[in-house]
Design a protein around this motif. Sequence first.
Motif, PDB file in Angstrom:
ATOM      1  N   SER A 250       0.877  -1.194  -0.055  1.00 57.57           N
ATOM      2  CA  SER A 250      -0.239   0.072  -0.082  1.00 57.57           C
ATOM      3  C   SER A 250       0.766   1.136   0.024  1.00 57.57           C
ATOM      4  CB  SER A 250      -0.855   0.045   1.263  1.00 57.57           C
ATOM      5  OG  SER A 250      -1.841  -0.866   1.024  1.00 57.57           O
ATOM      6  N   HIS A 251       0.533   2.045  -1.047  1.00 57.58           N
ATOM      7  CA  HIS A 251       1.190   3.362  -1.120  1.00 57.58           C
ATOM      8  C   HIS A 251       0.368   4.280  -1.290  1.00 57.58           C
ATOM      9  CE1 HIS A 251       5.369   1.976  -0.518  1.00 57.58           C
ATOM     10  NE2 HIS A 251       5.328   1.018  -1.463  1.00 57.58           N
ATOM     11  N   PRO A 252       0.469   5.765  -1.155  1.00 58.99           N
ATOM     12  CA  PRO A 252      -0.207   6.695  -1.926  1.00 58.99           C
ATOM     13  C   PRO A 252       0.097   6.773  -3.255  1.00 58.99           C
ATOM     14  CG  PRO A 252       1.516   7.633  -0.618  1.00 58.99           C
ATOM     15  CD  PRO A 252       1.380   6.192  -0.139  1.00 58.99           C
ATOM     16  N   PHE A 253      -0.672   7.415  -4.071  1.00 55.35           N
ATOM     17  CA  PHE A 253      -0.367   7.334  -5.490  1.00 55.35           C
ATOM     18  C   PHE A 253      -0.750   8.797  -6.034  1.00 55.35           C
ATOM     19  CE2 PHE A 253      -5.094   7.111  -6.305  1.00 55.35           C
ATOM     20  CZ  PHE A 253      -5.475   6.538  -5.165  1.00 55.35           C
ATOM     21  N   ILE A 254      -0.369   8.922  -7.359  1.00 55.99           N
ATOM     22  CA  ILE A 254      -0.360  10.276  -8.161  1.00 55.99           C
ATOM     23  C   ILE A 254      -0.896   9.861  -9.206  1.00 55.99           C
ATOM     24  CG2 ILE A 254       0.777  12.036  -9.170  1.00 55.99           C
ATOM     25  CD1 ILE A 254       3.467  11.225  -7.597  1.00 55.99           C
ATOM     26  N   CYS A 255      -2.214  10.695  -9.506  1.00 56.23           N
ATOM     27  CA  CYS A 255      -3.265  10.586 -10.760  1.00 56.23           C
ATOM     28  C   CYS A 255      -2.990  11.763 -11.402  1.00 56.23           C
ATOM     29  CB  CYS A 255      -4.549  10.543 -10.308  1.00 56.23           C
ATOM     30  SG  CYS A 255      -5.093   9.173  -9.143  1.00 56.23           S
ATOM     31  N   GLU A 256      -3.099  11.703 -13.027  1.00 55.47           N
ATOM     32  CA  GLU A 256      -2.648  12.551 -13.902  1.00 55.47           C
ATOM     33  C   GLU A 256      -3.894  12.813 -14.865  1.00 55.47           C
ATOM     34  OE1 GLU A 256       0.422  11.477 -16.395  1.00 55.47           O
ATOM     35  OE2 GLU A 256       0.735  13.533 -17.285  1.00 55.47           O
ATOM     36  N   LYS A 257      -4.305  13.948 -15.205  1.00 50.48           N
ATOM     37  CA  LYS A 257      -5.312  13.867 -16.502  1.00 50.48           C
ATOM     38  C   LYS A 257      -5.263  15.255 -17.146  1.00 50.48           C
ATOM     39  CE  LYS A 257      -9.468  15.432 -13.807  1.00 50.48           C
ATOM     40  NZ  LYS A 257     -10.741  15.099 -13.533  1.00 50.48           N
ATOM     41  N   LEU A 258      -5.627  15.475 -18.285  1.00 55.62           N
ATOM     42  CA  LEU A 258      -5.831  16.714 -18.980  1.00 55.62           C
ATOM     43  C   LEU A 258      -6.684  17.505 -18.367  1.00 55.62           C
ATOM     44  CD1 LEU A 258      -5.449  15.618 -22.690  1.00 55.62           C
ATOM     45  CD2 LEU A 258      -3.542  16.715 -21.374  1.00 55.62           C
ATOM     46  N   PRO A 259      -6.667  19.108 -18.502  1.00 50.70           N
ATOM     47  CA  PRO A 259      -7.679  20.014 -18.043  1.00 50.70           C
ATOM     48  C   PRO A 259      -8.926  19.939 -18.669  1.00 50.70           C
ATOM     49  CG  PRO A 259      -5.437  21.075 -18.199  1.00 50.70           C
ATOM     50  CD  PRO A 259      -5.394  19.880 -18.785  1.00 50.70           C
ATOM     51  N   GLN A 260     -10.006  20.061 -18.088  1.00 56.68           N
ATOM     52  CA  GLN A 260     -11.411  19.781 -18.863  1.00 56.68           C
ATOM     53  C   GLN A 260     -12.401  20.975 -18.531  1.00 56.68           C
ATOM     54  OE1 GLN A 260     -12.696  15.988 -17.457  1.00 56.68           O
ATOM     55  NE2 GLN A 260     -11.789  14.734 -19.077  1.00 56.68           N
TER      56      GLN A 260
END
Length: 273
Positions: A250-260
């Motif tokens: 278990s670790h924290p995680f980083i999410c990524e996406k384009l601006p919408q």
Amino acid sequence: MNQMSDASQNDQAIERQCADLLNRLLSESVRNQTNLEGMLQNLAAAFARTNDTANSFCNTFRNVSVLLVNQMLDAFQNHQTIERQNADLLNRTLSESEGKFQNLSSAFARCNETSNSLCNTLRDLSESRCPRGWKVHNQKCYIFSTDQRNWDDAKQGCECSNSHLIIINAPEQQNFIIKTVKDNKENYWIGLTDRAEEGKWKWVDGSTASFLKWQTGQPDNYEDNENCATISANTKEQKFGWNDDNCGKSHPFICEKLPQSHIAAADFEEFCS
Ligand code: CA
């Protein structure tokens, strides 16, 4: 002699007859005069009554005329009063209408301001931007989770936010991420795995990793069970960068996406322009 006496007697008889006649005529004349005087008195009385009647009629006519004139004056005054009241009412109505029109104009101006403000808000919303709480860098959005999950759950968590585990493919992107990672002193899952084929690291979009930033000595596939990558917060030279780790940890995680954008300009501009 007898003849003369007879003649004298005749004359006397005639004289008596004349005297009688004269007396009768005189009496009749007196009677007629009396009757005439009576008639004159009656006529005078009748004239007096007629005069009284005429006077009475004139008085009545005068009274009626005065009454009618007074009534006409009253009616005229009433008419003038009603006209004044109507004029006052008209003026009040005009004044009230003017006030209402001004209120309506003010309300319209406020409505117009509100409409302009709403349109500006819609334009802001129509601009592509990152959701609240996401960091913005180089026209992309990033969020660092506060909870810890295994790699698969972390991947699914990002997908639930219409994003994906972070794909790092440029030095400047790496440097931006590292700043927050160091501040938080955590190891975060990134979207890199070699579970499909050992040693062939691929990003979650299927692309092969070309930019690599492994820690010194990594990836080491410790105990032959490290197929998912983290980015490390350790500032020591040999610990700086990525590490392959057990996907079940278990670790924290980083999410990524384009601006919408939340709304398309075409949906509202026809009402705003
Ligand atoms: Ca390792």
